[in-house]
Design an enzyme around this catalytic site. Structure first.
Site, PDB file in Angstrom:
ATOM      1  N   ASN A  10       6.318   2.847  -9.594  1.00 15.43           N
ATOM      2  CA  ASN A  10       6.920   2.009  -8.351  1.00 15.43           C
ATOM      3  C   ASN A  10       7.786   1.036  -8.716  1.00 15.43           C
ATOM      4  O   ASN A  10       7.622  -0.181  -9.494  1.00 15.43           O
ATOM      5  CB  ASN A  10       5.574   1.145  -7.948  1.00 15.43           C
ATOM      6  CG  ASN A  10       5.658   0.429  -6.504  1.00 15.43           C
ATOM      7  OD1 ASN A  10       6.720   0.266  -6.277  1.00 15.43           O
ATOM      8  ND2 ASN A  10       4.646   0.352  -5.985  1.00 15.43           N
ATOM      9  N   ASP A  67      -2.613  -2.472 -12.279  1.00 14.83           N
ATOM     10  CA  ASP A  67      -3.324  -2.008 -11.018  1.00 14.83           C
ATOM     11  C   ASP A  67      -3.573  -2.910 -10.258  1.00 14.83           C
ATOM     12  O   ASP A  67      -4.068  -3.985 -10.230  1.00 14.83           O
ATOM     13  CB  ASP A  67      -4.517  -1.251 -11.448  1.00 14.83           C
ATOM     14  CG  ASP A  67      -4.933  -0.277 -10.251  1.00 14.83           C
ATOM     15  OD1 ASP A  67      -4.194   0.601  -9.762  1.00 14.83           O
ATOM     16  OD2 ASP A  67      -6.408  -0.326  -9.913  1.00 14.83           O
ATOM     17  N   PHE A 145       6.512  -3.321  -0.275  1.00 14.88           N
ATOM     18  CA  PHE A 145       6.088  -1.852  -0.442  1.00 14.88           C
ATOM     19  C   PHE A 145       4.787  -1.837   0.379  1.00 14.88           C
ATOM     20  O   PHE A 145       3.946  -3.084   0.318  1.00 14.88           O
ATOM     21  CB  PHE A 145       6.178  -0.996  -1.486  1.00 14.88           C
ATOM     22  CG  PHE A 145       5.284  -1.901  -2.721  1.00 14.88           C
ATOM     23  CD1 PHE A 145       5.623  -2.789  -3.425  1.00 14.88           C
ATOM     24  CD2 PHE A 145       4.143  -1.424  -3.177  1.00 14.88           C
ATOM     25  CE1 PHE A 145       4.833  -3.600  -4.343  1.00 14.88           C
ATOM     26  CE2 PHE A 145       3.171  -1.937  -4.261  1.00 14.88           C
ATOM     27  CZ  PHE A 145       3.619  -3.187  -4.628  1.00 14.88           C
ATOM     28  N   GLY A 146       3.956  -0.786   0.350  1.00 12.82           N
ATOM     29  CA  GLY A 146       2.622  -0.912   0.543  1.00 12.82           C
ATOM     30  C   GLY A 146       2.084  -1.458   1.783  1.00 12.82           C
ATOM     31  O   GLY A 146       2.522  -1.268   2.857  1.00 12.82           O
ATOM     32  N   HIS A 173      -0.401 -11.763  -5.924  1.00  6.79           N
ATOM     33  CA  HIS A 173      -1.074 -11.456  -6.944  1.00  6.79           C
ATOM     34  C   HIS A 173      -0.244 -10.834  -8.268  1.00  6.79           C
ATOM     35  O   HIS A 173      -0.745 -11.364  -9.370  1.00  6.79           O
ATOM     36  CB  HIS A 173      -2.143 -10.188  -6.457  1.00  6.79           C
ATOM     37  CG  HIS A 173      -1.327  -9.250  -5.652  1.00  6.79           C
ATOM     38  ND1 HIS A 173      -0.274  -9.407  -4.765  1.00  6.79           N
ATOM     39  CD2 HIS A 173      -1.239  -7.656  -6.174  1.00  6.79           C
ATOM     40  CE1 HIS A 173       0.195  -8.308  -4.585  1.00  6.79           C
ATOM     41  NE2 HIS A 173      -0.236  -7.306  -5.178  1.00  6.79           N
TER      42      HIS A 173
END
Ligand code: ITT
Length: 190
Positions: A10, A67, A145-146, A173
């Site tokens: 990413n 992650d 993104f996301g 985060h």
């Protein structure tokens, strides 16, 4: 200048990491094939990915990987560690649909990231970042993104997708986990 090898597929994560870590660091994307296991916690997923990279590629240099996931209160923490799959399938639209009847606190959510720092021959070090906020009523913004177009961090009225990477990194985060990582590597040098 410290070079940071970031194992990720990413590019946005690399951009955000460079923006957050600043001039003392040079973040390089290392896009090696790394299947993401399915597990109940981000820690397990991140550690398994790091282990896979070590076994398959025996890297001579240190690397980081991470992650992350979105945890929605009203959905009992879903999609959490399944965020990648859920983004590919339901996308932002699907989350908005699931929350159609939720208002006020019912839209509370958080992003979490677990960053693993691996130095050859050493035990991996983990850094966690949590960013609380809420799911907006609609999508907006083009950055990031996301799930960025639907997430508003606490203390802001804009969604992540409406912020520049530097701004997102102050709350996010990922920014928090990277900040803890940066403090750790700086502390090793003194
Ligand atoms: P990697 O190659 O680094 O694994 P990825 O995009 O698959 O890249 P993750 O597995 O860590 O990243 O994240 C799972 C999903 O969670 C990701 O596909 C996004 O949909 C969502 N996500 C994670 N961090 C996010 C962020 O900062 N903003 C918006 N969505 C995010």
């Amino acid at each position: 200048m410290m070079i940071i090898n970031f194992v990720t597929s990413n590019k946005n994560k690399v951009l955000e990491a460079q923006a957050r870590l600043g001039a003392g660091f040079c973040v390089r994307q290392w896009d090696v094939d790394c299947p993401e296991i399915q597990a109940d916690t981000l820690e397990e997923v991140a550690l398994a990915s790091a282990q896979h990279v070590i076994e398959k590629h025996a890297p001579k240099e240190a690397f980081i990987l991470e992650d992350a996931g979105l945890f929605v209160d009203a959905l009992k923490g879903f999609p959490g560690p399944y965020s990648h799959f859920v983004h590919d399938t339901l996308d932002c639209k699907g989350i908005l649909k699931l929350l159609e009847s939720a208002n006020g606190k019912g839209r509370n959510a958080r992003f979490e990231a677990v960053l693993v720092y691996t130095v050859p021959g050493k035990k991996p070090a983990l850094f966690k970042g949590i960013c609380r906020g809420k799911i907006a009523e609609s999508q907006a913004g083009k950055n990031g993104f996301g799930f960025d177009p639907i997430f508003v961090p606490d203390g802001e009225s804009r969604r992540f997708a409406e912020m520049k990477p530097e701004e997102k990194g102050k709350y996010s985060h990922r920014g928090l986990a990277l900040g803890a990582f940066a403090n750790y590597v700086k502390s090793l040098k003194v």
